[in-house]
Design a protein around this motif. Structure first.
Motif, PDB file in Angstrom:
ATOM      1  N   ILE A  89     -28.006  54.916   8.084  1.00 37.50           N
ATOM      2  CA  ILE A  89     -28.455  53.915   9.057  1.00 37.50           C
ATOM      3  C   ILE A  89     -28.395  54.543  10.442  1.00 37.50           C
ATOM      4  O   ILE A  89     -27.309  54.804  10.976  1.00 37.50           O
ATOM      5  CB  ILE A  89     -27.578  52.649   9.009  1.00 37.50           C
ATOM      6  CG1 ILE A  89     -27.655  52.011   7.613  1.00 37.50           C
ATOM      7  CG2 ILE A  89     -27.994  51.654  10.075  1.00 37.50           C
ATOM      8  CD1 ILE A  89     -26.381  52.006   6.853  1.00 37.50           C
ATOM      9  N   ASN A  90     -29.545  54.829  11.019  1.00 37.06           N
ATOM     10  CA  ASN A  90     -29.631  55.440  12.342  1.00 37.06           C
ATOM     11  C   ASN A  90     -29.555  54.338  13.400  1.00 37.06           C
ATOM     12  O   ASN A  90     -30.563  53.700  13.702  1.00 37.06           O
ATOM     13  CB  ASN A  90     -30.929  56.238  12.486  1.00 37.06           C
ATOM     14  CG  ASN A  90     -30.949  57.471  11.606  1.00 37.06           C
ATOM     15  OD1 ASN A  90     -30.552  58.543  11.999  1.00 37.06           O
ATOM     16  ND2 ASN A  90     -31.417  57.282  10.378  1.00 37.06           N
ATOM     17  N   PHE A  91     -28.374  54.119  13.957  1.00 38.53           N
ATOM     18  CA  PHE A  91     -28.184  52.995  14.869  1.00 38.53           C
ATOM     19  C   PHE A  91     -28.202  53.395  16.341  1.00 38.53           C
ATOM     20  O   PHE A  91     -28.318  52.528  17.220  1.00 38.53           O
ATOM     21  CB  PHE A  91     -26.860  52.288  14.564  1.00 38.53           C
ATOM     22  CG  PHE A  91     -25.643  53.106  14.926  1.00 38.53           C
ATOM     23  CD1 PHE A  91     -25.089  53.043  16.192  1.00 38.53           C
ATOM     24  CD2 PHE A  91     -25.064  53.941  13.985  1.00 38.53           C
ATOM     25  CE1 PHE A  91     -23.970  53.791  16.520  1.00 38.53           C
ATOM     26  CE2 PHE A  91     -23.955  54.701  14.308  1.00 38.53           C
ATOM     27  CZ  PHE A  91     -23.403  54.625  15.584  1.00 38.53           C
ATOM     28  N   GLY A  92     -28.054  54.693  16.654  1.00 36.44           N
ATOM     29  CA  GLY A  92     -27.965  55.080  18.060  1.00 36.44           C
ATOM     30  C   GLY A  92     -28.219  56.556  18.272  1.00 36.44           C
ATOM     31  O   GLY A  92     -28.433  57.320  17.324  1.00 36.44           O
ATOM     32  N   LYS A  93     -28.183  56.947  19.551  1.00 39.08           N
ATOM     33  CA  LYS A  93     -28.389  58.338  19.922  1.00 39.08           C
ATOM     34  C   LYS A  93     -27.119  59.153  19.666  1.00 39.08           C
ATOM     35  O   LYS A  93     -26.091  58.609  19.252  1.00 39.08           O
ATOM     36  CB  LYS A  93     -28.774  58.425  21.399  1.00 39.08           C
ATOM     37  CG  LYS A  93     -30.066  57.687  21.753  1.00 39.08           C
ATOM     38  CD  LYS A  93     -30.350  57.789  23.243  1.00 39.08           C
ATOM     39  CE  LYS A  93     -31.638  57.049  23.603  1.00 39.08           C
ATOM     40  NZ  LYS A  93     -31.928  57.121  25.063  1.00 39.08           N
ATOM     41  N   SER A  94     -27.198  60.430  19.945  1.00 34.21           N
ATOM     42  CA  SER A  94     -26.012  61.285  19.806  1.00 34.21           C
ATOM     43  C   SER A  94     -24.918  60.803  20.755  1.00 34.21           C
ATOM     44  O   SER A  94     -25.196  60.313  21.852  1.00 34.21           O
ATOM     45  CB  SER A  94     -26.370  62.735  20.130  1.00 34.21           C
ATOM     46  OG  SER A  94     -27.313  63.231  19.195  1.00 34.21           O
ATOM     47  N   GLY A  95     -23.673  60.922  20.320  1.00 36.45           N
ATOM     48  CA  GLY A  95     -22.543  60.471  21.134  1.00 36.45           C
ATOM     49  C   GLY A  95     -21.243  60.991  20.560  1.00 36.45           C
ATOM     50  O   GLY A  95     -21.227  61.950  19.782  1.00 36.45           O
ATOM     51  N   ASP A  96     -20.154  60.331  20.913  1.00 35.57           N
ATOM     52  CA  ASP A  96     -18.842  60.690  20.380  1.00 35.57           C
ATOM     53  C   ASP A  96     -18.291  59.465  19.661  1.00 35.57           C
ATOM     54  O   ASP A  96     -17.499  58.714  20.207  1.00 35.57           O
ATOM     55  CB  ASP A  96     -17.915  61.134  21.511  1.00 35.57           C
ATOM     56  CG  ASP A  96     -16.571  61.642  20.993  1.00 35.57           C
ATOM     57  OD1 ASP A  96     -16.477  61.942  19.786  1.00 35.57           O
ATOM     58  OD2 ASP A  96     -15.616  61.720  21.788  1.00 35.57           O
ATOM     59  N   TYR A  97     -18.730  59.277  18.427  1.00 32.50           N
ATOM     60  CA  TYR A  97     -18.409  58.081  17.657  1.00 32.50           C
ATOM     61  C   TYR A  97     -17.126  58.308  16.857  1.00 32.50           C
ATOM     62  O   TYR A  97     -17.035  59.232  16.064  1.00 32.50           O
ATOM     63  CB  TYR A  97     -19.577  57.735  16.735  1.00 32.50           C
ATOM     64  CG  TYR A  97     -20.865  57.487  17.482  1.00 32.50           C
ATOM     65  CD1 TYR A  97     -21.059  56.304  18.196  1.00 32.50           C
ATOM     66  CD2 TYR A  97     -21.886  58.445  17.505  1.00 32.50           C
ATOM     67  CE1 TYR A  97     -22.229  56.075  18.900  1.00 32.50           C
ATOM     68  CE2 TYR A  97     -23.060  58.224  18.205  1.00 32.50           C
ATOM     69  CZ  TYR A  97     -23.226  57.038  18.907  1.00 32.50           C
ATOM     70  OH  TYR A  97     -24.385  56.816  19.610  1.00 32.50           O
ATOM     71  N   GLU A  98     -16.145  57.420  17.070  1.00 34.43           N
ATOM     72  CA  GLU A  98     -14.815  57.666  16.519  1.00 34.43           C
ATOM     73  C   GLU A  98     -14.258  56.533  15.661  1.00 34.43           C
ATOM     74  O   GLU A  98     -13.323  56.752  14.908  1.00 34.43           O
ATOM     75  CB  GLU A  98     -13.826  57.942  17.666  1.00 34.43           C
ATOM     76  CG  GLU A  98     -14.166  59.156  18.517  1.00 34.43           C
ATOM     77  CD  GLU A  98     -13.924  60.466  17.786  1.00 34.43           C
ATOM     78  OE1 GLU A  98     -13.342  60.447  16.682  1.00 34.43           O
ATOM     79  OE2 GLU A  98     -14.328  61.517  18.310  1.00 34.43           O
ATOM     80  N   GLY A  99     -14.790  55.323  15.792  1.00 36.69           N
ATOM     81  CA  GLY A  99     -14.255  54.194  15.036  1.00 36.69           C
ATOM     82  C   GLY A  99     -15.350  53.468  14.278  1.00 36.69           C
ATOM     83  O   GLY A  99     -16.502  53.432  14.727  1.00 36.69           O
ATOM     84  N   LEU A 100     -15.003  52.879  13.131  1.00 38.86           N
ATOM     85  CA  LEU A 100     -15.984  52.163  12.313  1.00 38.86           C
ATOM     86  C   LEU A 100     -15.305  51.042  11.544  1.00 38.86           C
ATOM     87  O   LEU A 100     -14.220  51.227  10.978  1.00 38.86           O
ATOM     88  CB  LEU A 100     -16.650  53.132  11.322  1.00 38.86           C
ATOM     89  CG  LEU A 100     -17.547  52.505  10.242  1.00 38.86           C
ATOM     90  CD1 LEU A 100     -18.807  51.908  10.856  1.00 38.86           C
ATOM     91  CD2 LEU A 100     -17.915  53.553   9.185  1.00 38.86           C
ATOM     92  N   THR A 101     -15.948  49.884  11.534  1.00 37.53           N
ATOM     93  CA  THR A 101     -15.492  48.795  10.671  1.00 37.53           C
ATOM     94  C   THR A 101     -16.676  47.889  10.381  1.00 37.53           C
ATOM     95  O   THR A 101     -17.772  48.065  10.936  1.00 37.53           O
ATOM     96  CB  THR A 101     -14.333  48.001  11.320  1.00 37.53           C
ATOM     97  OG1 THR A 101     -13.725  47.156  10.334  1.00 37.53           O
ATOM     98  CG2 THR A 101     -14.813  47.152  12.490  1.00 37.53           C
ATOM     99  N   THR A 102     -16.482  46.925   9.509  1.00 43.67           N
ATOM    100  CA  THR A 102     -17.509  45.934   9.205  1.00 43.67           C
ATOM    101  C   THR A 102     -16.878  44.551   9.193  1.00 43.67           C
ATOM    102  O   THR A 102     -15.686  44.390   8.905  1.00 43.67           O
ATOM    103  CB  THR A 102     -18.181  46.190   7.840  1.00 43.67           C
ATOM    104  OG1 THR A 102     -17.186  46.146   6.802  1.00 43.67           O
ATOM    105  CG2 THR A 102     -18.879  47.534   7.826  1.00 43.67           C
TER     106      THR A 102
END
Length: 291
Positions: A89-102
């Motif tokens: 799932i391509n939700f955004g541009k390049s970045g520094d993504y560190e956390g995930l939940t639903t």
């Protein structure tokens, strides 16, 4: 014939050497570290190259874990049964993504800068992405994120500097209805607690410890908080009211850089490691049940 005998003895010698090394590693009497381990690794999944920088995980369904890595705005759906990424799932541009939940039908991704991405109906082809800048910045370094669906909120803590105190790392709440963050923490990780102090530490040294949370999860049965640190691999367990219960040391042979943690509904625990000098992985882990 002579060459065959030499080759035979070389093979026997190598096998004997490997056997001795294995025995020494697996025998607690010869490897005291094993007696100190307070966990058991049940299963291991090696990640594909695209997830070598895996930074957060979230159990979403039977045999399926959602993952992000810290460079690309992509949620990967990894199947534990087939060992394959079955959806991106391509939700955004390049970045520094560190956390995930639903939570419910939505996914949430945290950037280290404190920007929170809400991916509505993330498993649908028609998902929509919104983002909110939380009252934190890169100096706080936000890496953790967990859903508290019973109270319709997201919880997270800072990795580096807490904006309110140097004596604790606060656990903060983001209200999913109002899309606002409480300015004060709902719970605190007390850095001056004795649980962070080693038995051989000097009583005269600075009493405040360093602890750098890389992710956290809530046990689905007990409500306890499991706070993971990747910098100095360890796991802090606190009860539902924030009382520290136990600090588990994680050995770098198995946990070179633990960055993600999640629970399945029945309590199975998964921890992900970035591919530091090796291959990234997800581990199914059981901890001692003293607490």
């Amino acid at each position: 014939m002579k060459e065959n005998r030499i080759a035979f003895f070389i093979i026997v010698g190598v096998l004997a050497f490997v056997g001795i090394l294995w025995y020494a590693f697996e025998n607690p009497a010869l490897n005291p570290r094993l007696e100190e381990e307070t966990y058991t690794i049940i299963r291991k999944w090696d990640m594909p190259i695209a997830l070598n920088e895996i930074s957060a995980i979230r159990w979403i369904a039977e045999d399926k874990i959602a993952c992000v890595q810290d460079e690309d705005g992509i949620i990967f759906i990894y199947n534990l049964n087939t060992n394959l990424v079955e959806k991106k799932i391509n939700f955004g541009k390049s970045g520094d993504y560190e956390g995930l939940t639903t939570a419910f039908n939505n996914a949430y991704v945290m950037e280290s800068s404190g920007r929170l991405y809400e991916v509505e109906n993330y498993l649908s082809p028609n998902f929509e992405t919104k983002n909110f800048q939380l009252p934190f910045s890169g100096k706080n370094n936000m890496e953790s994120l967990v859903a508290d669906t019973l109270k319709n909120r997201l919880l997270f803590t800072v990795k580096d500097k807490d904006p309110n105190s140097s004596n604790y790392k606060g656990i903060y709440a983001f209200n999913l209805d109002t899309k606002t963050t409480q300015s004060l923490p709902i719970l605190k990780i007390p850095l001056d607690h004795s649980i962070f102090k080693s038995e051989d530490a000097d009583d005269d040294v600075e009493s405040t410890s360093n602890f750098y949370p890389s992710d956290m999860a809530i046990h689905p049965k007990t409500g306890s908080f499991y706070v993971l640190e990747g910098k100095n691999p360890q796991m802090l367990i606190m009860d539902s009211l924030g009382k520290p219960l136990r600090l588990h040391k994680l050995y770098k042979e198995s946990f070179p850089q633990p960055e993600g943690i999640t629970f399945a509904p029945e309590g199975t625990l998964y921890i992900s490691n970035e591919g530091k000098n090796g291959t990234a992985n997800i581990l199914e882990v059981e901890f001692e049940k003293n607490n």
